[in-house]
Each structure stands twice: as structure tokens, then as C-alpha cells.
Design a protein around this motif. Structure first.
Motif, PDB file in Angstrom:
ATOM      1  N   TYR A  64       0.848  -1.190   0.000  1.00 24.12           N
ATOM      2  CA  TYR A  64       0.000   0.000   0.000  1.00 24.12           C
ATOM      3  C   TYR A  64       0.890   1.250   0.000  1.00 24.12           C
ATOM      4  N   LEU A  65       0.799   2.047  -1.060  1.00 28.16           N
ATOM      5  CA  LEU A  65       1.655   3.230  -1.193  1.00 28.16           C
ATOM      6  C   LEU A  65       0.812   4.495  -1.237  1.00 28.16           C
ATOM      7  N   TYR A  66       1.429   5.617  -0.907  1.00 32.93           N
ATOM      8  CA  TYR A  66       0.698   6.884  -1.020  1.00 32.93           C
ATOM      9  C   TYR A  66       1.573   7.917  -1.712  1.00 32.93           C
ATOM     10  N   HIS A  67       0.897   8.929  -2.261  1.00 35.16           N
ATOM     11  CA  HIS A  67       1.601  10.072  -2.842  1.00 35.16           C
ATOM     12  C   HIS A  67       0.952  11.355  -2.370  1.00 35.16           C
ATOM     13  N   VAL A  68       1.741  12.417  -2.378  1.00 38.83           N
ATOM     14  CA  VAL A  68       1.191  13.765  -2.153  1.00 38.83           C
ATOM     15  C   VAL A  68       1.761  14.673  -3.236  1.00 38.83           C
ATOM     16  N   GLY A  86       5.456   7.627  -0.053  1.00 38.72           N
ATOM     17  CA  GLY A  86       6.108   6.509   0.623  1.00 38.72           C
ATOM     18  C   GLY A  86       5.121   5.373   0.776  1.00 38.72           C
ATOM     19  N   ALA A  87       5.426   4.458   1.706  1.00 38.74           N
ATOM     20  CA  ALA A  87       4.492   3.367   1.976  1.00 38.74           C
ATOM     21  C   ALA A  87       3.502   3.844   3.039  1.00 38.74           C
ATOM     22  N   VAL A  88       2.246   3.412   2.921  1.00 31.37           N
ATOM     23  CA  VAL A  88       1.230   3.781   3.914  1.00 31.37           C
ATOM     24  C   VAL A  88       1.550   3.054   5.227  1.00 31.37           C
ATOM     25  N   PHE A  89       1.524   3.788   6.348  1.00 28.18           N
ATOM     26  CA  PHE A  89       1.625   3.177   7.672  1.00 28.18           C
ATOM     27  C   PHE A  89       0.194   3.114   8.201  1.00 28.18           C
ATOM     28  N   ALA A  90      -0.442   1.928   7.994  1.00 29.99           N
ATOM     29  CA  ALA A  90      -1.886   1.814   8.207  1.00 29.99           C
ATOM     30  C   ALA A  90      -2.228   1.575   9.671  1.00 29.99           C
ATOM     31  N   GLY A 106      -2.543  11.397   8.053  1.00 34.14           N
ATOM     32  CA  GLY A 106      -1.756  12.404   8.772  1.00 34.14           C
ATOM     33  C   GLY A 106      -0.300  11.988   8.847  1.00 34.14           C
ATOM     34  N   TYR A 107      -0.074  10.700   9.112  1.00 32.41           N
ATOM     35  CA  TYR A 107       1.296  10.181   9.209  1.00 32.41           C
ATOM     36  C   TYR A 107       2.027  10.360   7.878  1.00 32.41           C
ATOM     37  N   VAL A 136       2.188  -7.159   7.229  1.00 30.13           N
ATOM     38  CA  VAL A 136       3.405  -6.437   7.632  1.00 30.13           C
ATOM     39  C   VAL A 136       3.666  -5.257   6.688  1.00 30.13           C
ATOM     40  N   ALA A 137       3.329  -5.449   5.390  1.00 28.33           N
ATOM     41  CA  ALA A 137       3.580  -4.388   4.393  1.00 28.33           C
ATOM     42  C   ALA A 137       2.891  -3.083   4.769  1.00 28.33           C
ATOM     43  N   ARG A 138       1.828  -3.178   5.580  1.00 28.41           N
ATOM     44  CA  ARG A 138       1.087  -1.968   5.957  1.00 28.41           C
ATOM     45  C   ARG A 138       1.600  -1.354   7.263  1.00 28.41           C
TER      46      ARG A 138
END
Ligand SMILES: Cc1cc2nc3c(=O)[nH]c(=O)nc-3n(C[C@H](O)[C@H](O)[C@H](O)COP(=O)(O)OP(=O)(O)OC[C@H]3O[C@@H](n4cnc5c(N)ncnc54)[C@H](O)[C@@H]3O)c2cc1C
Length: 421
Positions: A245-249, A291-295, A301-302, A404-406
Motif C-alpha cells: 500500500y503506497l501513497y503520494h502527495v 512513501g508506503a502507507v503506515f496503516a 496524517g502520518y 506487515v507491508a502496511r
């Protein structure tokens, strides 16, 4: 200018096709376009809207390199010498092929081919970057080595010891590219269905029957191009790659004075940090990070806090005001145990192709095209330069790794901080 989003009908009633393709991302649409170009009757079925998966949500960095610092020699060890050589040629020429196709199809997606760089942030990263550069150089790729000062000047970023670039890489608007591919597929006679999740597949003497909530398609052969969005109705495909799971801004458009210092030539970059050291500008001058999402807890916010800190760490010209964010988005990326894509043969005439990791603009396009040509009978399966598995090829401990990926992002950040990457 961007592509105009079109609506496509739901699958209702009974359809027939030579080839049915499940998944409206780069892989499925390239397979559809290139099979239709060979005169085949193609149906493409998408659970949501076109570009609903990673193809509409990625970072838009088109890279002529394997994930991370994997060199061509390591790939040969995984897929064998013949396929390794063919895959290296596909990867190194693949970004250019994507841009040539965008041009030929006149897709409006802010495609800019000003090069891609892999800068090194540590001694260990320097060694890995040098090795991968040397191998591509020996293979005749369009690569250049850069000193630390040169990297600083080109990227406007600090802390890099050196790096290499390939002039054929570049940037684009990922969602517009997906929308444009659908327009081209439709013009070539592909029947596209949206809001039609395929819920079962059955292979009989008369062909392969796919069922969705509204209708069926009977086809001679089927490709699942569902990648990280497969879900559990096809566990063999789902578990062949971990959905990361990845995120962008993006920031708001940068001030002109800052734009003259950051990525001023329009180059983009991806470093070897595990915690998201990359950047590109979009057509309006917004800076992208992620980066990677810290779920866990306030995950958005993180992510935003991390991106803000990362941009300030990398680019000395940036102030707090410049890192005010314009947008945030997330998506699933399919990562295999070898970080390389593969084909699964699920039935006699049922296949899946996926596992492109963070190189899907290049790989999903070019391997999708080859897969479409194979399904159309214009090439052999063996000519697709990735491993083809006839039975399940699950990632070991898939359920644990998917979870773990999250949660692993803080650990990656720590590793980077300690200079271990
Ligand atoms: C946040 C993020 C950033 C990335 N950044 C980059 C980058 O900068 N550069 C790069 O090269 N790559 C990047 N990638 C990877 C790249 O986006 C993917 O590898 C690529 O888009 C995969 O394309 P695809 O067609 O295989 O899958 P997808 O685009 O994910 O398409 C799969 C489709 O299948 C559909 N589907 C699933 N199940 C069903 C069903 N049962 N019935 C019907 N349809 C179904 C889904 O709705 C989805 O639309 C990134 C990925 C993510 C998530």
C-alpha cells in the motif's frame, strides 16, 4: 490538456469474444489494444472505472530500470539467460516505447521525457548504483554517471554522493494515460465494460466463461490483468504477489524562484532509500513525494507529515509554505518475491500477468502488449520474457507479509537513518 473521462456500460446479458481481458489498467488495456490490432474480437471487463487500480493512482515516473538497484545479471539468474537478455532489452527500451506509443495514439497525459536519475544517498547505495550503471552501460543503454556536484545541480537536492541517469525515462499524468488507452482501445473495436466485477471463471469445451454481477462473457481465452487488485476469488493470482500500500502527495504549484532550483530540467528521480526518496514535478509545477502507507492510527496524517519532512530534507530551497499540500492519494502495488513480474497459467486458455512492482508504467505496458500478441496467436508464450508458472506460485507467508507491508514503514525509515540502505 488531459484526456476526457468517458463512461463505459456495465456488462449485461451474454457476450462472446475471442479474448476477454479482466482489468482496465495499463496491462489489460495494452493487451486488449494489441490483440485487437491483430483482428481479434476483444472484451475488456473492469470492476470499477478505467484506471481504478494502480494505473490511475501511481506516481507517473516512467523508469527504464528494474525495481531498486536490481541489475540485469541478477534478473538473468531468476528468468534464465535468454529471457534475461530479452527482458533487459524490453526494460531499457521500454520507457521510450511507452512515449512513442503515447505519441502515436495522441494521448493527452502531460508526457515529458526529460530523463530519470537514480542518485545514491549512502556508501552502500553508491556501490549498488555503480554496479547497475556499469551493467546497463555494457549493454549499450542511454545511461550517464553523475558526480555528487552534478546530482545536486540537476536535482536541486542535497546529500547525494553521486548517481546515474537514463535519458529515456520521464514523467506523465498516470490517470490521463489510463483514460487515453481506453479511448484508443474503444476506437480499435474493444468492447469495454465498467462497474462489472468478474466473480467466477469456468473453462469448458466451448470456451472460458466469465461471470459478473450483471452478465457473462464466453471467450476462447482469458487474461486476468488484475494485479494487486485481484481479491480473493482467484487466490492463486492474489497470493502470487504482495499488495503493498503506497501513497503520494503533491504540493501546490511551486513558486517560480523555487522551480528554478528544483528539478529545473524536468528530470525525475528515485533514490535507493526504503522510505521514499523520489521526486518529480507535474505539468503545473507541483512537487510530488510519498512513501508506503503506515496503516495504523491516522495513516493520512502520518503520510503527509513524512512527505513534508522528506521534501524539506531533500530540497534546501523549500520552505514550510512550499510544502503546503494540494492532494493525497493511495494505491496498491503488486510486489513479487523476486521483484519481477510473471505469468500464471491458470487453465488451458486462462492466464494472468502481474507483479510489476513500482515499474508498471514501463513493464505493464510492454509486457501487456506482448501478452495481447500472444493471445492473438501472433507470438509464442515462451517469447514473453518473464517466468511462466503452470501451477500456483504463492509468495511464502503471503498473509503475514501482506499485513506487515502496511506496518513496516517506520522500520524502513529507521534503516535509512542508520545508513543501512
Ligand atoms: C501509489 C503507487 C505509485 C506507483 N508509482 C509508480 C511509478 O511512479 N512508476 C511506475 O512505473 N509504476 C508505479 N507504480 C506501479 C504501477 O502503477 C503498476 O505496476 C501498474 O499500474 C499495474 O498495472 P496493471 O494494469 O497491471 O494493474 P492495475 O492498474 O492495478 O489494474 C488492475 C485492474 O483490475 C481491476 N479488477 C480487479 N479485480 C477485478 C475483477 N474481479 N473484475 C474486473 N476487474 C477487476 C481493478 O479494478 C483494476 O482497475 C505505482 C503503484 C502505486 C500503487
Amino acid at each position: 490538456m488531459q484526456e476526457e473521462v468517458q463512461d463505459y456500460p456495465r456488462l449485461i446479458g451474454e457476450e462472446t469474444a475471442d479474448i476477454a481481458i479482466v482489468g482496465g489498467g495499463y496491462c489489460g488495456m495494452n493487451a486488449a489494444i494489441h490483440a485487437a490490432a491483430k483482428g481479434l474480437k476483444v472484451a475488456l471487463i473492469e470492476a470499477g472505472r478505467i484506471g481504478n487500480g494502480a494505473s490511475g493512482r501511481n506516481g507517473g515516473i516512467c523508469v527504464p530500470q528494474y525495481p531498486g538497484a536490481i541489475p540485469p545479471s541478477v534478473v538473468e539468474g531468476v528468468v534464465g539467460k535468454k529471457k534475461g537478455e530479452a527482458l533487459a532489452a524490453l526494460v531499457s527500451g521500454g520507457a521510450d516505447a511507452v512515449y512513442r506509443q503515447i505519441e502515436a495514439f495522441q494521448i493527452q497525459c502531460s508526457a515529458v521525457q526529460n530523463g530519470w536519475m537514480q542518485p545514491a544517498h549512502s556508501d552502500a547505495a553508491m556501490q549498488r548504483a555503480r554496479k547497475v550503471f556499469d551493467e546497463w552501460k555494457a549493454l549499450g543503454a542511454s545511461v550517464t554517471w553523475h558526480s555528487s556536484a552534478d546530482v545536486t545541480d540537476r536535482l536541486g537536492a542535497r546529500g547525494y554522493l553521486g548517481g546515474w541517469s537514463n535519458s529515456q525515462g520521464g514523467t506523465l499524468n498516470p490517470y490521463s494515460l489510463a483514460v487515453g488507452l481506453a479511448r484508443v482501445a474503444l476506437a480499435r473495436g474493444v468492447r469495454i465494460f465498467e462497474h462489472s466485477a468478474v466473480t467466477s471463471v469456468e473453462e469448458t469445451e466451448s470456451g472460458v466463461r466469465l461471470r459478473s454481477n450483471g452478465g457473462t462473457v464466453l471467450a476462447r481465452s482469458v487474461l486476468f490483468a488484475t494485479n494487486a487488485y485481484t481479491g480473493d476469488f482467484l487466490p492463486g493470482v492474489q497470493k502470487s504477489a504482495v499488495p503493498v500500500y503506497l501513497y503520494h502527495v503533491t504540493t501546490k504549484p511551486l513558486r517560480e524562484s523555487v522551480r528554478q532550483q528544483i528539478l529545473k530540467s524536468g528530470i525525475c528521480f528515485t533514490d535507493l532509500r526504503k522510505s521514499g526518496g523520489f521526486g518529480r514535478l507535474d505539468s503545473e509545477g507541483r512537487l510530488m513525494s510519498g512513501g508506503a502507507v503506515f496503516a495504523f492510527g491516522d495513516r493520512v496524517g502520518y503520510g503527509k507529515k513524512h512527505a513534508h519532512a522528506r521534501m524539506k530534507m531533500l530540497f534546501p530551497a523549500i520552505t514550510d509554505e512550499d510544502t503546503e499540500l494540494d492532494s493525497y492519494w493511495e494505491g496498491y502495488c503488486a510486489v513479487t518475491d523476486a521483484y519481477l513480474p510473471h505469468v500464471l497459467r491458470i487453465g488451458r486458455n486462462v492466464f494472468s500477468l502481474g507483479g510489476f512492482s513500482t515499474r508498471g508504467i514501463n513493464l505493464a505496458h510492454n509486457l501487456g502488449r506482448l501478452m495481447g500478441e500472444f493471445l492473438a496467436g501472433a507470438r509464442e508464450l515462451d517469447e514473453i520474457p518473464v517466468n511462466v508458472f503452470d501451477r500456483r506460485h504463492d509468495v511464502p507467508l503471503w498473509a503475514i507479509k501482506a499485513r506487515v507491508a502496511r506496518l513496516i514503514f517506520p522500520y524502513y525509515q529507521l534503516k535509512d537513518r542508520l545508513g543501512l540502505t
